[in-house]
Design a protein around this motif. Structure first.
Motif, PDB file in Angstrom:
ATOM      1  N   ILE A 103       0.831  -1.203   0.000  1.00 40.56           N
ATOM      2  CA  ILE A 103       0.000   0.000   0.000  1.00 40.56           C
ATOM      3  C   ILE A 103       0.867   1.255   0.000  1.00 40.56           C
ATOM      4  O   ILE A 103       0.596   2.220  -0.704  1.00 40.56           O
ATOM      5  CB  ILE A 103      -0.890   0.057   1.266  1.00 40.56           C
ATOM      6  N   ALA A 104       1.917   1.227   0.816  1.00 40.04           N
ATOM      7  CA  ALA A 104       2.618   2.453   1.200  1.00 40.04           C
ATOM      8  C   ALA A 104       3.588   2.964   0.151  1.00 40.04           C
ATOM      9  O   ALA A 104       4.361   2.208  -0.429  1.00 40.04           O
ATOM     10  CB  ALA A 104       3.364   2.224   2.515  1.00 40.04           C
ATOM     11  N   ASN A 105       3.532   4.293  -0.034  1.00 37.32           N
ATOM     12  CA  ASN A 105       4.583   5.000  -0.745  1.00 37.32           C
ATOM     13  C   ASN A 105       5.508   5.611   0.305  1.00 37.32           C
ATOM     14  O   ASN A 105       5.456   5.247   1.480  1.00 37.32           O
ATOM     15  CB  ASN A 105       3.992   6.062  -1.674  1.00 37.32           C
ATOM     16  N   SER A 106       6.361   6.557  -0.097  1.00 36.53           N
ATOM     17  CA  SER A 106       7.317   7.141   0.849  1.00 36.53           C
ATOM     18  C   SER A 106       6.625   7.748   2.060  1.00 36.53           C
ATOM     19  O   SER A 106       6.991   7.469   3.214  1.00 36.53           O
ATOM     20  CB  SER A 106       8.165   8.209   0.151  1.00 36.53           C
ATOM     21  N   ALA A 107       5.617   8.582   1.818  1.00 35.26           N
ATOM     22  CA  ALA A 107       4.947   9.274   2.925  1.00 35.26           C
ATOM     23  C   ALA A 107       4.243   8.285   3.849  1.00 35.26           C
ATOM     24  O   ALA A 107       4.410   8.330   5.073  1.00 35.26           O
ATOM     25  CB  ALA A 107       3.950  10.287   2.376  1.00 35.26           C
ATOM     26  N   ALA A 108       3.462   7.383   3.275  1.00 34.55           N
ATOM     27  CA  ALA A 108       2.698   6.439   4.091  1.00 34.55           C
ATOM     28  C   ALA A 108       3.606   5.533   4.913  1.00 34.55           C
ATOM     29  O   ALA A 108       3.293   5.188   6.057  1.00 34.55           O
ATOM     30  CB  ALA A 108       1.788   5.597   3.203  1.00 34.55           C
ATOM     31  N   ALA A 109       4.750   5.153   4.353  1.00 41.81           N
ATOM     32  CA  ALA A 109       5.662   4.254   5.056  1.00 41.81           C
ATOM     33  C   ALA A 109       6.152   4.846   6.367  1.00 41.81           C
ATOM     34  O   ALA A 109       6.467   4.106   7.300  1.00 41.81           O
ATOM     35  CB  ALA A 109       6.853   3.913   4.162  1.00 41.81           C
ATOM     36  N   PHE A 110       6.181   6.175   6.457  1.00 44.58           N
ATOM     37  CA  PHE A 110       6.665   6.822   7.669  1.00 44.58           C
ATOM     38  C   PHE A 110       5.545   7.426   8.512  1.00 44.58           C
ATOM     39  O   PHE A 110       5.618   7.428   9.730  1.00 44.58           O
ATOM     40  CB  PHE A 110       7.709   7.884   7.313  1.00 44.58           C
ATOM     41  N   VAL A 111       4.500   7.911   7.874  1.00 48.45           N
ATOM     42  CA  VAL A 111       3.395   8.519   8.622  1.00 48.45           C
ATOM     43  C   VAL A 111       2.421   7.464   9.131  1.00 48.45           C
ATOM     44  O   VAL A 111       1.847   7.600  10.220  1.00 48.45           O
ATOM     45  CB  VAL A 111       2.661   9.557   7.741  1.00 48.45           C
ATOM     46  N   TYR A 112       2.231   6.395   8.354  1.00 50.44           N
ATOM     47  CA  TYR A 112       1.318   5.309   8.729  1.00 50.44           C
ATOM     48  C   TYR A 112       2.095   3.987   8.727  1.00 50.44           C
ATOM     49  O   TYR A 112       2.009   3.204   7.773  1.00 50.44           O
ATOM     50  CB  TYR A 112       0.155   5.221   7.740  1.00 50.44           C
ATOM     51  N   PRO A 113       2.871   3.722   9.768  1.00 53.37           N
ATOM     52  CA  PRO A 113       3.727   2.523   9.797  1.00 53.37           C
ATOM     53  C   PRO A 113       2.975   1.215   9.567  1.00 53.37           C
ATOM     54  O   PRO A 113       3.531   0.269   9.001  1.00 53.37           O
ATOM     55  CB  PRO A 113       4.337   2.567  11.203  1.00 53.37           C
ATOM     56  N   LYS A 114       1.697   1.154   9.989  1.00 48.57           N
ATOM     57  CA  LYS A 114       0.933  -0.071   9.794  1.00 48.57           C
ATOM     58  C   LYS A 114       0.642  -0.358   8.324  1.00 48.57           C
ATOM     59  O   LYS A 114       0.217  -1.462   7.966  1.00 48.57           O
ATOM     60  CB  LYS A 114      -0.385  -0.002  10.576  1.00 48.57           C
ATOM     61  N   SER A 115       0.875   0.637   7.467  1.00 42.09           N
ATOM     62  CA  SER A 115       0.620   0.445   6.037  1.00 42.09           C
ATOM     63  C   SER A 115       1.795  -0.215   5.321  1.00 42.09           C
ATOM     64  O   SER A 115       1.723  -0.496   4.124  1.00 42.09           O
ATOM     65  CB  SER A 115       0.319   1.792   5.371  1.00 42.09           C
ATOM     66  N   ARG A 116       2.875  -0.477   6.032  1.00 37.54           N
ATOM     67  CA  ARG A 116       4.064  -1.046   5.382  1.00 37.54           C
ATOM     68  C   ARG A 116       3.824  -2.461   4.861  1.00 37.54           C
ATOM     69  O   ARG A 116       4.332  -2.830   3.814  1.00 37.54           O
ATOM     70  CB  ARG A 116       5.240  -1.047   6.362  1.00 37.54           C
ATOM     71  N   LEU A 117       3.107  -3.274   5.599  1.00 38.66           N
ATOM     72  CA  LEU A 117       2.774  -4.633   5.181  1.00 38.66           C
ATOM     73  C   LEU A 117       4.016  -5.404   4.730  1.00 38.66           C
ATOM     74  O   LEU A 117       5.014  -5.424   5.424  1.00 38.66           O
ATOM     75  CB  LEU A 117       1.681  -4.598   4.111  1.00 38.66           C
ATOM     76  N   ASP A 118       3.963  -6.034   3.534  1.00 47.66           N
ATOM     77  CA  ASP A 118       5.077  -6.861   3.075  1.00 47.66           C
ATOM     78  C   ASP A 118       6.087  -6.089   2.225  1.00 47.66           C
ATOM     79  O   ASP A 118       7.258  -6.457   2.151  1.00 47.66           O
ATOM     80  CB  ASP A 118       4.568  -8.040   2.230  1.00 47.66           C
ATOM     81  N   MET A 119       5.593  -5.038   1.563  1.00 51.04           N
ATOM     82  CA  MET A 119       6.451  -4.294   0.651  1.00 51.04           C
ATOM     83  C   MET A 119       6.018  -2.829   0.630  1.00 51.04           C
ATOM     84  O   MET A 119       4.837  -2.518   0.784  1.00 51.04           O
ATOM     85  CB  MET A 119       6.372  -4.890  -0.774  1.00 51.04           C
ATOM     86  N   VAL A 120       6.982  -1.929   0.445  1.00 55.17           N
ATOM     87  CA  VAL A 120       6.676  -0.503   0.315  1.00 55.17           C
ATOM     88  C   VAL A 120       7.267  -0.002  -1.000  1.00 55.17           C
ATOM     89  O   VAL A 120       8.321  -0.464  -1.443  1.00 55.17           O
ATOM     90  CB  VAL A 120       7.236   0.318   1.495  1.00 55.17           C
ATOM     91  N   ARG A 121       6.581   0.932  -1.624  1.00 53.09           N
ATOM     92  CA  ARG A 121       7.042   1.513  -2.879  1.00 53.09           C
ATOM     93  C   ARG A 121       7.659   2.877  -2.562  1.00 53.09           C
ATOM     94  O   ARG A 121       6.943   3.864  -2.391  1.00 53.09           O
ATOM     95  CB  ARG A 121       5.868   1.641  -3.849  1.00 53.09           C
ATOM     96  N   ILE A 122       8.964   2.916  -2.494  1.00 49.43           N
ATOM     97  CA  ILE A 122       9.655   4.133  -2.083  1.00 49.43           C
ATOM     98  C   ILE A 122      10.157   4.889  -3.312  1.00 49.43           C
ATOM     99  O   ILE A 122      10.968   4.384  -4.083  1.00 49.43           O
ATOM    100  CB  ILE A 122      10.834   3.825  -1.143  1.00 49.43           C
ATOM    101  N   GLY A 123       9.662   6.106  -3.455  1.00 49.81           N
ATOM    102  CA  GLY A 123      10.082   6.949  -4.564  1.00 49.81           C
ATOM    103  C   GLY A 123      10.936   8.104  -4.101  1.00 49.81           C
ATOM    104  O   GLY A 123      12.149   7.997  -3.961  1.00 49.81           O
ATOM    105  N   ILE A 124      10.304   9.232  -3.804  1.00 47.35           N
ATOM    106  CA  ILE A 124      11.009  10.492  -3.579  1.00 47.35           C
ATOM    107  C   ILE A 124      12.052  10.424  -2.472  1.00 47.35           C
ATOM    108  O   ILE A 124      13.095  11.077  -2.544  1.00 47.35           O
ATOM    109  CB  ILE A 124       9.984  11.626  -3.311  1.00 47.35           C
ATOM    110  N   MET A 125      11.809   9.632  -1.431  1.00 48.92           N
ATOM    111  CA  MET A 125      12.729   9.612  -0.295  1.00 48.92           C
ATOM    112  C   MET A 125      14.096   9.023  -0.644  1.00 48.92           C
ATOM    113  O   MET A 125      15.117   9.437  -0.091  1.00 48.92           O
ATOM    114  CB  MET A 125      12.123   8.851   0.881  1.00 48.92           C
ATOM    115  N   GLN A 126      14.133   8.070  -1.550  1.00 46.91           N
ATOM    116  CA  GLN A 126      15.424   7.465  -1.874  1.00 46.91           C
ATOM    117  C   GLN A 126      16.338   8.460  -2.585  1.00 46.91           C
ATOM    118  O   GLN A 126      17.561   8.309  -2.585  1.00 46.91           O
ATOM    119  CB  GLN A 126      15.226   6.201  -2.713  1.00 46.91           C
ATOM    120  N   TYR A 127      15.725   9.499  -3.163  1.00 43.02           N
ATOM    121  CA  TYR A 127      16.511  10.530  -3.847  1.00 43.02           C
ATOM    122  C   TYR A 127      16.897  11.678  -2.912  1.00 43.02           C
ATOM    123  O   TYR A 127      17.555  12.624  -3.327  1.00 43.02           O
ATOM    124  CB  TYR A 127      15.728  11.075  -5.041  1.00 43.02           C
TER     125      TYR A 127
END
Length: 379
Positions: A204-228
């Protein structure tokens, strides 16, 4: 430098960001590196090998063309996921290449069914469900139909994932909407599991959700802007860090050089039209970057660059291929001097946010508007 400007990519900054993300997200959460839009302007061919070296083994793109570019940039086979566009004629090649892709409507599922059946290779699919963003995704009725098709055709599909996209996790104003989406997602996931189909990854989670909503991390996160090296929003940064030092590092810099210097007398206009009138005798520097090269026309008479460690105003209208800087305060300035458009020079910095604040654009927009043909150099 073959062109009139070039982009630098700091390997050390990239390493810092990936290591930070891995530490915070934990070993049980897989990171899918989002490299759509030419790796957010950083360059797929330059960025992907560095991510691979840092242990990233899953990549997300928007379309088939990007997926091929990622695959060609990798040293070893890695998982690649297309979240958006695939033309019907490219579905067979997508499946042959082992590339994963979203199923967000029944039409695409049927096309994948036909293609996979014809070539005898399983289609690696992620079922994207509609949870409240109202952009793309299967409704509960469509999900039930998709389940029926998948179960009637055993051996045709490999259900790699079950996913959705959150509608603005970077802003607290969307909190209620996000909570509703999370509930809807889990409800639809139970429908899938009750049918006997168990996806390999829930995401479910993108960069924002992965940090603001930790329960949304589940099995995989799609990290875009933060890695840059960027946060999704100032709000996300403050909610996470509580005013602490930013743990991320910017990877990208953008540089050019002075191509000409001119003396302009008081009372003379500079550049096209009459947008800038010299109020005193001034010295100007011509820089070979313009709006065709990613420097927005909205920065006319508003932008700044760094030359000889000093901030210099952009004066006059931004041209298609050139900008003009006021270098009156630089006595030793000369042709071929280094010009920093984004990045550090000495103790000063021009940030991407300087562009976005002035031009009323997002960081994402500024970065992804950087032309593909600008040379990118890893440093």
């Amino acid at each position: 430098m073959q062109g009139s400007s070039f982009i630098t990519l700091k390997r050390e900054a990239l390493q810092n960001n990936i290591r930070f993300l891995k530490k915070k997200l934990g070993n049980h959460v897989r990171i899918s590196s989002v490299v759509k839009a030419n790796a957010y302007g950083h360059g797929i061919e330059q960025i992907v090998p560095m991510f691979e070296e840092e242990g990233i083994n899953h990549f997300s793109v928007f379309d088939f063309g990007e997926a091929v570019r990622v695959q060609n940039s990798l040293k070893n086979d890695k998982d690649i996921m297309i979240m958006g566009w695939i033309s019907d004629e490219n579905v067979v090649e997508t499946i042959k290449r082992g590339i994963e892709f979203y199923i967000f409507n029944i039409n695409r599922l049927n096309i994948a069914l036909q293609a996979a059946s014809e070539i005898g290779i399983k289609a690696k699919i992620h079922l994207e469900v509609e949870t409240g963003m109202n952009r793309s995704g299967l409704t509960i009725k469509e999900l039930e139909e998709a389940i029926s098709i998948i179960k009637k055709n055993p051996g045709i599909f490999e259900v790699k994932g079950f996913c959705t996209h959150l509608a603005g996790a970077e802003s607290i104003s969307n909190h209620v909407r996000i909570q509703k989406q999370l509930k809807t997602y889990h409800k639809l996931h139970r429908v899938l599991e009750n049918s006997g189909i168990i996806p390999e990854y829930r995401h479910i989670a993108n960069s924002a959700a992965a940090f603001v909503y930790p329960k949304s991390r589940l099995d995989m996160v799609r990290i875009g802007i933060m890695q840059y090296g960027f946060w999704s929003s100032i709000e996300t940064f403050l909610r996470y860090t509580h005013h602490e030092k930013d743990p991320l590092r910017r990877i990208l810099g953008w540089r050019s050089q002075i191509m000409s210097i001119k003396e302009v007398n008081k009372g003379e206009f500079v550049g096209y039209g009459i947008s800038f009138l010299a109020q005193a005798n001034i010295k100007t520097a011509l820089i070979p970057v313009g709006y065709s090269g990613g420097y927005s026309r909205s920065l006319s008479n508003r932008g700044r660059v760094l030359i000889n460690g000093q901030r210099c105003d952009i004066i006059g209208m931004v041209n298609m291929n050139m900008i003009i800087a006021n270098v009156s305060e630089l006595p030793d300035v000369k042709v071929d001097d280094d010009v920093v458009i984004i990045g550090m020079q000495g103790k000063r910095e021009i940030k991407v946010s300087a562009f976005s604040d002035i031009s009323n654009s997002l960081n994402y927009e500024i970065l992804t508007h950087l032309p593909v043909n600008v040379e990118r150099v890893v440093i």
